[in-house]
Design an enzyme around this catalytic site. Structure first.
Site, short mmCIF file in Angstrom:
data_model
loop_
_atom_site.label_atom_id
_atom_site.label_comp_id
_atom_site.label_asym_id
_atom_site.label_seq_id
_atom_site.Cartn_x
_atom_site.Cartn_y
_atom_site.Cartn_z
N TYR A 91 0.82 -1.22 0.00
CA TYR A 91 0.00 0.00 0.00
C TYR A 91 0.86 1.27 0.00
O TYR A 91 0.73 2.10 -0.91
CB TYR A 91 -0.98 -0.01 1.17
N LYS A 113 1.28 3.86 -3.23
CA LYS A 113 0.80 5.22 -3.06
C LYS A 113 1.94 6.23 -3.27
O LYS A 113 1.72 7.33 -3.79
CB LYS A 113 0.19 5.41 -1.67
#
Length: 348
Positions: free
Chosen positions: A137, A141
Site C-alpha cells: 500500500y 501510493k
C-alpha cells in the site's frame, strides 16, 4: 464548475461530495458500486474501475477538476492489486485529465508514503519517500503521488494531500477494527502505546481537499507539491484507542505485547501470507506493527501557509460526534489480567 470525485462512495469520498454539492458544484463520482447516499445528494454516479481506461475517460469527460480519492488501502496483501488500482489507475486519471482538458487535479495520498521504522516526529514534506516500504500500500501510493506531482504543469495543475488515520461519524475502518480487536475486555497491542500519533477527522480531510481545489484554480504556483494534513494534535496511541473505544461504548484495557514478539509474529504472518498467495489486505503485518509501535506526526506549516489550512474541528469535538457501535457488549465480569500473549491482536 463540474468536479469528478473518484472513490466518491467511500468514507472520505462521500464527505468531499457532500461539501462540493453544498457549494452548488455539479458533482459526479467514479466507483465500482452504486451508492444510495450519493444518489440522495444528487451526485451523478459513473460505475467502473480505475484500471479501465474507457470507464475513466467517460467519467472525466466534461469536468473542470478531478479529486482523485479512490485507492486500494490495506496493511498487507500481494502487490499486484495495489499496483493495478493505485498506480495504473492514477496513470489513467492523469492521462484522461490531459485528454479532456481538465485543468485541476487534487490527489489523495497518505502520510504512509514516507513512513519508516523508527517513526516520524514533526517531519516536513522535505522528507523523501521511504527507500523501503513494509507493505504494498505505501509503496504504490508513493509511486502514484510521484506520478501526480510530475504531471504538474501549465495545462494541468496538480497537488497531493497526505491525510493520516481518517476517522469520524460513520467510520467503517479504524474504530470498528479497534472494537473487533477487543477480546474479553482486553486490547492486545504491541508496545506500551506511549508513541505520539496524529489523526485526521473526516471533515478536516475533506476541508483540505476543497481548499486545495480552490488554491490550485486561483494560484497554480502552489501545485506540484505534497502536503501533510492532520489535526495537528498528536496524542499517545494508547489514549487515542481508549478514547475511540469509549466513544464506541466499549471499555478495554491495553495489554502490551513485547515489541520483539509482535515484530516476530508479524514477520511470520507476512511470510505465510506471501507463500500462501493470500489476497488479504488487513492481516497482521510488519507494516501494521511498525505503525503501532512508533510515533508518526507531522509539521503542517506548509499546508497552513500555501492552502490556508486549519482543522475545522478539534479532536475533542470530533469525539463528541461519535456514537456507540452496534456491537455485542463485552462481558467484563470474565476479564482476565493481561498475560504475555503469543501474538498481538491489532486493528485490521
Amino acid at each position: 464548475m463540474k468536479v469528478l470525485v473518484t472513490g466518491g462512495s467511500g468514507f472520505l469520498g462521500q464527505e468531499i461530495c457532500r461539501r462540493l454539492s453544498a457549494r452548488g458544484v455539479v458533482t459526479s463520482s467514479l466507483g465500482r458500486r452504486p451508492s444510495t447516499t450519493l444518489e440522495r445528494m444528487g451526485v451523478r454516479q459513473h460505475l467502473g474501475d480505475l484500471a479501465d481506461t474507457a470507464a475513466v475517460s467517460r467519467a472525466v469527460a466534461g469536468c473542470d477538476a478531478v479529486v482523485h480519492n479512490a485507492a486500494l488501502a490495506g496493511v498487507s496483501g500481494p502487490p499486484r492489486p495495489y499496483w493495478a488500482t493505485n498506480v495504473v489507475g492514477t496513470r489513467h486519471v492523469i492521462e484522461q485529465c490531459r485528454a479532456h482538458g481538465v485543468r485541476t487535479l487534487v490527489h489523495t495520498s497518505t502520510a504512509s508514503v514516507v513512513f519508516r521504522p523508527g517513526g516520524l516526529e514533526g517531519v516536513t514534506e522535505d522528507l523523501p519517500f521511504a527507500l523501503h516500504h513494509l507493505a504494498a500500500y505505501p509503496a504504490t501510493k508513493a509511486r502514484a503521488e510521484a506520478l501526480v506531482l510530475a504531471a504538474h504543469g501549465p495545462e494541468l495543475a496538480t497537488v497531493s494531500l497526505r491525510p493520516h488515520i481518517i476517522w469520524g461519524p460513520g467510520d467503517p475502518h479504524f474504530v470498528p477494527a479497534l472494537a473487533h480487536a477487543v477480546r474479553a475486555g482486553r486490547l492486545l497491542m504491541p508496545g506500551d502505546g506511549d508513541n505520539l500519533v496524529d489523526t485526521t477527522h473526516v471533515r478536516t480531510a475533506a476541508h483540505a481537499h476543497l481548499l486545495a481545489l480552490d488554491r490550485l484554480r486561483q494560484s497554480p504556483a502552489v501545485g506540484g507539491r505534497a502536503y501533510f494534513i492532520g489535526q495537528g494534535d498528536p496524542r499517545p496511541l494508547r489514549e487515542i484507542t481508549r478514547r475511540f473505544l469509549r466513544a464506541a461504548g466499549i471499555g478495554a484495557r491495553w495489554c502490551a505485547v513485547p515489541p520483539r514478539l509482535a515484530t516476530a509474529a508479524a514477520t511470520v504472518s507476512d511470510t505465510f501470507l506471501r507463500v500462501a498467495g493470500s489476497p488479504r489486505t488487513h492481516a497482521l503485518s510488519r507494516f501494521l506493527v511498525a505503525e503501532l509501535l512508533h510515533p508518526h506526526y507531522f509539521d503542517l506549516t506548509a499546508a497552513r501557509r500555501d492552502l490556508g489550512f486549519e482543522p475545522p474541528i478539534g479532536f475533542e469535538a470530533g469525539l463528541a460526534e461519535l456514537t456507540p457501535l452496534a456491537l455485542p457488549t463485552p462481558d467484563h465480569s470474565k476479564d482476565t489480567p493481561c498475560r504475555k500473549p503469543t501474538k498481538p491482536s491489532a486493528p485490521s
